[in-house]
Design a protein around this motif. Sequence first.
Motif, PDB file in Angstrom:
ATOM      1  N   ARG A 214       0.756  -1.192   0.081  1.00 36.68           N
ATOM      2  CA  ARG A 214       0.054   0.191   0.005  1.00 36.68           C
ATOM      3  C   ARG A 214       0.962   1.405   0.126  1.00 36.68           C
ATOM      4  NH1 ARG A 214      -4.614   2.826   1.235  1.00 36.68           N
ATOM      5  NH2 ARG A 214      -4.710   4.320   2.845  1.00 36.68           N
ATOM      6  N   TRP A 215       2.034   1.365   0.685  1.00 38.27           N
ATOM      7  CA  TRP A 215       2.937   2.451   0.937  1.00 38.27           C
ATOM      8  C   TRP A 215       3.977   2.402   0.136  1.00 38.27           C
ATOM      9  CZ3 TRP A 215       1.052   6.878   3.005  1.00 38.27           C
ATOM     10  CH2 TRP A 215      -0.231   6.814   3.659  1.00 38.27           C
ATOM     11  N   ASP A 216       4.146   1.307  -0.806  1.00 40.79           N
ATOM     12  CA  ASP A 216       5.465   1.237  -1.578  1.00 40.79           C
ATOM     13  C   ASP A 216       6.669   1.253  -0.891  1.00 40.79           C
ATOM     14  OD1 ASP A 216       6.558   1.149  -4.142  1.00 40.79           O
ATOM     15  OD2 ASP A 216       6.549   3.301  -4.681  1.00 40.79           O
ATOM     16  N   TYR A 241      -4.987  -4.865  -1.169  1.00 37.39           N
ATOM     17  CA  TYR A 241      -4.643  -3.806  -0.480  1.00 37.39           C
ATOM     18  C   TYR A 241      -5.044  -2.573  -1.654  1.00 37.39           C
ATOM     19  CZ  TYR A 241      -0.891  -3.678  -4.152  1.00 37.39           C
ATOM     20  OH  TYR A 241      -0.270  -3.955  -5.269  1.00 37.39           O
ATOM     21  N   PRO A 243      -3.375   1.101  -2.971  1.00 37.11           N
ATOM     22  CA  PRO A 243      -2.329   1.906  -2.745  1.00 37.11           C
ATOM     23  C   PRO A 243      -2.552   3.391  -2.305  1.00 37.11           C
ATOM     24  CG  PRO A 243      -2.483   0.826  -5.004  1.00 37.11           C
ATOM     25  CD  PRO A 243      -3.680   0.549  -4.300  1.00 37.11           C
TER      26      PRO A 243
END
Length: 252
Positions: A214-216, A241, A243
């Motif tokens: 999600r938060w890379d 999820y 992003p």
Amino acid sequence: MINKLLRYGLPAFALAALPLLATAPPAAATVPGHERPFTSSAPAQPPAPGAGSRAPLPLFEAVDRIPVAVEQREGYKRDLYRHWNKGLDVGDGCDTRREVILSEAVEKPEVSAGCKLTGGSWLSPYDGVTVTAAGGLDVDHMVPLAEVHDSGGYAWDATRREAYANDQASPVTLIAVTAKSNRSKADKDPAQWMPPAGEYRCQYTAEWVATKLRWDLAADEAEREALLGLAQDCPGTTVEYQPASPAGGELR
């Protein structure tokens, strides 16, 4: 690594080429009384029409989508990640921490002025302990703030860091657990710590992976190896999820 991929049945690059099935994969097992669906009933920033969660991925494939990078702790300070802010409802008098505690109550507490919580009960999934006073809970970041910094947060601006630290738009970023289990976990990744409640470990792994995607965020080699091993032990577990946008919140 080759043996791990062969034991799973297909190499990671072949999995990515498979067409999507018409039916979703089986859902991950959840701890009774502490189901944490991969949806949000009150997102901070609702997604635009047509936007939404990614289709469920087998845990092994989801792990393979996390980029690998060397951790970078330089410059980390906990207060770079501002928490807790005023939460989703700025008029309820509860900060993000208390809103998460309220949302995860098995039996809802009474809420009085200043968001004082009385009574209620919670199930801490890390250790399977029932808690009957909000003061016995910590709200943990699924991926600890120091680990976030190591894994890519060092390059974020203040807005994105605050968005992660208070992320209620995903139901798996923040979790109410016993203070004891949270202290035991500290800033460790799954190569260093797993919940003592064995029945929660597949779900924990899926939620960790979902948060990183999600938060890379990246994973180092030891973390990746641990996650791949856990994926082999959790063949029916899936990851879903949504992003976060570059500025935090939902991707538009």
